[in-house]
Structure formats: structure tokens, C-alpha cells
Scaffold this motif. Structure first.
Motif, mmCIF file in Angstrom:
data_model
loop_
_atom_site.group_PDB
_atom_site.id
_atom_site.type_symbol
_atom_site.label_atom_id
_atom_site.label_comp_id
_atom_site.label_asym_id
_atom_site.label_seq_id
_atom_site.Cartn_x
_atom_site.Cartn_y
_atom_site.Cartn_z
ATOM 1 N N ASP A 170 60.168 -30.876 29.483
ATOM 2 C CA ASP A 170 60.904 -29.611 29.497
ATOM 3 C C ASP A 170 60.926 -28.927 28.137
ATOM 4 O OD1 ASP A 170 62.622 -31.187 28.047
ATOM 5 O OD2 ASP A 170 64.351 -30.973 29.393
ATOM 6 N N GLY A 171 60.201 -29.471 27.153
ATOM 7 C CA GLY A 171 60.106 -28.847 25.842
ATOM 8 C C GLY A 171 61.161 -29.276 24.848
ATOM 9 N N THR A 172 62.096 -30.125 25.264
ATOM 10 C CA THR A 172 63.142 -30.573 24.358
ATOM 11 C C THR A 172 62.668 -31.789 23.563
ATOM 12 O OG1 THR A 172 64.148 -31.960 26.074
ATOM 13 C CG2 THR A 172 64.967 -29.699 25.855
ATOM 14 N N ALA A 173 63.435 -32.118 22.523
ATOM 15 C CA ALA A 173 63.055 -33.207 21.622
ATOM 16 C C ALA A 173 63.994 -34.392 21.766
ATOM 17 C CB ALA A 173 63.082 -32.714 20.178
ATOM 18 N N ARG A 174 63.427 -35.602 21.588
ATOM 19 C CA ARG A 174 64.191 -36.849 21.544
ATOM 20 C C ARG A 174 63.723 -37.637 20.313
ATOM 21 N NH1 ARG A 174 65.670 -34.689 25.714
ATOM 22 N NH2 ARG A 174 65.901 -35.572 27.805
ATOM 23 N N LEU A 175 64.629 -38.400 19.747
ATOM 24 C CA LEU A 175 64.248 -39.331 18.692
ATOM 25 C C LEU A 175 63.749 -40.614 19.328
ATOM 26 C CD1 LEU A 175 67.148 -38.986 16.079
ATOM 27 C CD2 LEU A 175 65.008 -37.710 16.241
ATOM 28 N N GLY A 176 62.699 -41.182 18.750
ATOM 29 C CA GLY A 176 62.173 -42.438 19.242
ATOM 30 C C GLY A 176 61.763 -43.343 18.101
ATOM 31 N N ASP A 177 61.269 -44.525 18.444
ATOM 32 C CA ASP A 177 60.758 -45.518 17.493
ATOM 33 C C ASP A 177 61.846 -45.970 16.520
ATOM 34 O OD1 ASP A 177 59.109 -47.252 16.154
ATOM 35 O OD2 ASP A 177 57.422 -45.878 16.124
ATOM 36 N N PHE A 178 62.589 -46.994 16.931
ATOM 37 C CA PHE A 178 63.729 -47.472 16.148
ATOM 38 C C PHE A 178 63.471 -48.850 15.539
ATOM 39 C CE2 PHE A 178 65.266 -44.443 19.271
ATOM 40 C CZ PHE A 178 65.985 -43.571 18.474
ATOM 41 N N ASN A 179 62.200 -49.160 15.242
ATOM 42 C CA ASN A 179 61.884 -50.439 14.611
ATOM 43 C C ASN A 179 62.582 -50.599 13.262
ATOM 44 O OD1 ASN A 179 60.148 -51.445 16.583
ATOM 45 N ND2 ASN A 179 58.361 -50.437 15.712
ATOM 46 N N MET A 180 62.750 -49.473 12.541
ATOM 47 C CA MET A 180 63.342 -49.522 11.205
ATOM 48 C C MET A 180 64.835 -49.220 11.216
ATOM 49 S SD MET A 180 60.792 -50.263 9.295
ATOM 50 C CE MET A 180 59.810 -51.049 10.570
ATOM 51 N N ALA A 181 65.400 -48.992 12.398
ATOM 52 C CA ALA A 181 66.819 -48.625 12.474
ATOM 53 C C ALA A 181 67.696 -49.754 11.936
ATOM 54 C CB ALA A 181 67.194 -48.307 13.919
ATOM 55 N N ALA A 182 68.821 -49.368 11.351
ATOM 56 C CA ALA A 182 69.721 -50.349 10.754
ATOM 57 C C ALA A 182 71.163 -49.945 11.027
ATOM 58 C CB ALA A 182 69.471 -50.442 9.252
ATOM 59 N N GLU A 183 71.987 -50.931 11.353
ATOM 60 C CA GLU A 183 73.393 -50.673 11.645
ATOM 61 C C GLU A 183 74.200 -50.677 10.357
ATOM 62 O OE1 GLU A 183 76.763 -51.982 14.914
ATOM 63 O OE2 GLU A 183 75.145 -53.384 14.424
#
Length: 285
Positions: A170-183
Motif C-alpha cells: 500500500d506504499g507505507t513504510a515499516r521498520l525491519g531487520d532487528f539483528n542489531m536491536a538492543a533493549e
């Protein structure tokens, strides 16, 4: 995630290969830590409401050294934990997590497979086409929403870049790829000692790496967003240099006050202020 089948972390999965209810299709992208394939549901729903199509992210754990296995396992756990605990409209959706059980294919055996919402592409592929997206400001606003949702839940993305901004049908954006994510643990989190240099704030280049990784703060994502906005709106990277090492050195000189940003003359004035604020020389600013 973008790249080729020959990328260091790429896994070759044959078309039609079955994992859970899914049949593997064509390769969508490959990066340092895994491969993403298109897939279709080949079995009826059994309990979980599953879509007809999805993206399968294969995170390898076969034929590696114990240290590599531990590192890859930690990366898979990071991404799975984020997507299970932070379910928001601007993060790619996780449907289920599977494990490959196939001793006959040692390179695949034991791999973690994330069954993800299917995207139509990424901001990286859109920019690679050479045209500046007219929807650039709206997409950037949606990236901001995603970062706000992620930070509000106590996480830092740690690797924001065009390849990790996924574009939906639908043309909207999502964030992806959380291998480097940190809490976050208070003001800081701990991330693996790996980042994309062009989107990494200068203070991360000299950050001390401990047993738990590199200390990182939400401002790392803010810096990365400033670079992303400058590239999208349009412009080259905001710090000069041909090879990545030269651009990294320019970022370090900028942080020390020895180099200036080179913002594009085509950057809208109100966005110029935003980008300059995001790319402040110091975390404190």
C-alpha cells in the motif's frame, strides 16, 4: 536486508523447499547474517491465522564454529524478542518462528526461520532506481513513527538504513531487520560490535566494546535518521569521501569540529533544520 546470494551470511535454499506450512520461493535479499526468501503457504491454517504469502528470514546456525554459532544465535534471539514484544503498526509483523530440522542439509539444519509479513520492496531498492520518491517526506514521517514506537517500548534499532526500511504493497513504510536491536537498561543498551558505517554516529566509532557488546543510546537511531533523511530528500551522504573509510574519517573530523556537514542545496529548508539537529556533533546536543 539487501544483497546477493553470495553475501557472507547468505543461505542457499532451493525453490519449493518446505519448512512448516511454507514453500520457499525466490530470494528477496541476503546480508551478513542471513537470507530472506519469498514464500507461499502450502498447507491449510492450523491454529494460527497465517496469510497466503510471507517472507522467510533464514538465520544460519549450521557448520559454524562454536563462537560463530553463539553469535548467530544471539542475533536471532534479538530479532525474535523485539518482534514478539513490540507489535506496532510501523514494525514489520512476525507470524511465527520455526527451526529447520534437516540433517541431510547441514548448512540449513538448525537454522532459525522468522516468518514475516511480506513487503513489496525496500527504500534501498527504490533509491537505487535513481528517482527520488515523491512520497519521501511521508515515508520519513512513518520511519519516525516506527522509531518512536520502538524507543517508547525501550529498544534501540541500531542499524537504521534504507535497506531496513521496508515498503508495503500500500506504499507505507515499516521498520525491519532487528539483528542489531538492543533493549535499554536505563540510558544505554548493549549492541553487537557491528554497524553500517555511513549511518553510525561518530561516538560509536571509538566506543569501548565490552563482553556484552558496544554501549548504544537511542540517539544512534536519531543520527541514522538524519543521514537517511538527507539521502531521501534528495542528496548524497552528508559527509564527504569516496570509500567508506574516508567517510568514516570525515565523520570523526566533524565530531571534533574539524569538518562541516555538506548538506544538499536541494534539501527543503525545514528539513535542513531537522537534519542538522539529528546530526549534532555530540550525543549531548
Amino acid at each position: 536486508m539487501t544483497g546477493r546470494a553470495g553475501a557472507p551470511g547468505a543461505l542457499t535454499v532451493p525453490p519449493g523447499y518446505r519448512i512448516g506450512a511454507w514453500a520457499v520461493g525466490h530470494l528477496l535479499g541476503a546480508g551478513a547474517f542471513g537470507s530472506v526468501y519469498a514464500a507461499r503457504r502450502a498447507e491449510p491454517e492450523q491454529g494460527l491465522p497465517l496469510p497466503a504469502r510471507a517472507a522467510l528470514k533464514f538465520l544460519p546456525t549450521g557448520t559454524r564454529t562454536p563462537r560463530q554459532l553463539r553469535h548467530l544465535s544471539e542475533l536471532a534471539e534479538r530479532e525474535t524478542e523485539v518482534l514478539r514484544r513490540v507489535r506496532t503498526p510501523r514494525l514489520i509483523r512476525l507470524y511465527e518462528v520455526l527451526t529447520v530440522d534437516d540433517p541431510g542439509r547441514p548448512e540449513l539444519d538448525g537454522a532459525t526461520v522468522l516468518v514475516l509479513e511480506e513487503a513489496a520492496g525496500s527504500l534501498d531498492t527504490l533509491l537505487a532506481g535513481g528517482a527520488v520518491p515523491q512520497a519521501g517526506p511521508a515515508l520519513l514521517a512513518q520511519v519516525c513513527e516506527g522509531l518512536d514506537q520502538l524507543h517508547g517500548a525501550g529498544w534501540v534499532h541500531g542499524d537504521l538504513k534504507p535497506g531496513n526500511v521496508l515498503l508495503m504493497a500500500d506504499g507505507t513504510a515499516r521498520l525491519g531487520d532487528f539483528n542489531m536491536a538492543a533493549e535499554l537498561e536505563g540510558t544505554h543498551a548493549y549492541s553487537p560490535a557491528f554497524a553500517t558505517p555511513d549511518y553510525t554516529p561518530p561516538d560509536q566509532f571509538w566506543a569501548e566494546v565490552g563482553e556484552r557488546g558496544t554501549k548504544i543510546r537511542p540517539t544512534a537511531d536519531i543520527w541514522a535518521f538524519g543521514v537517511l533523511a538527507h539521502v531521501v530528500l534528495p542528496g548524497p551522504l552528508p559527509l564527504p569521501g569516496g570509500p567508506p573509510a574516508a567517510r568514516r574519517d570525515a565523520a570523526l573530523r566533524y565530531a571534533r569540529g574539524q569538518e562541516e556537514l555538506r548538506l544538499s542545496a536541494e534539501l527543503p529548508e525545514h528539513w535542513r533544520d531537522i537534519v542538522q539537529d539529528c546530526l549534532a556533533r555530540r550525543h549531548e546536543d
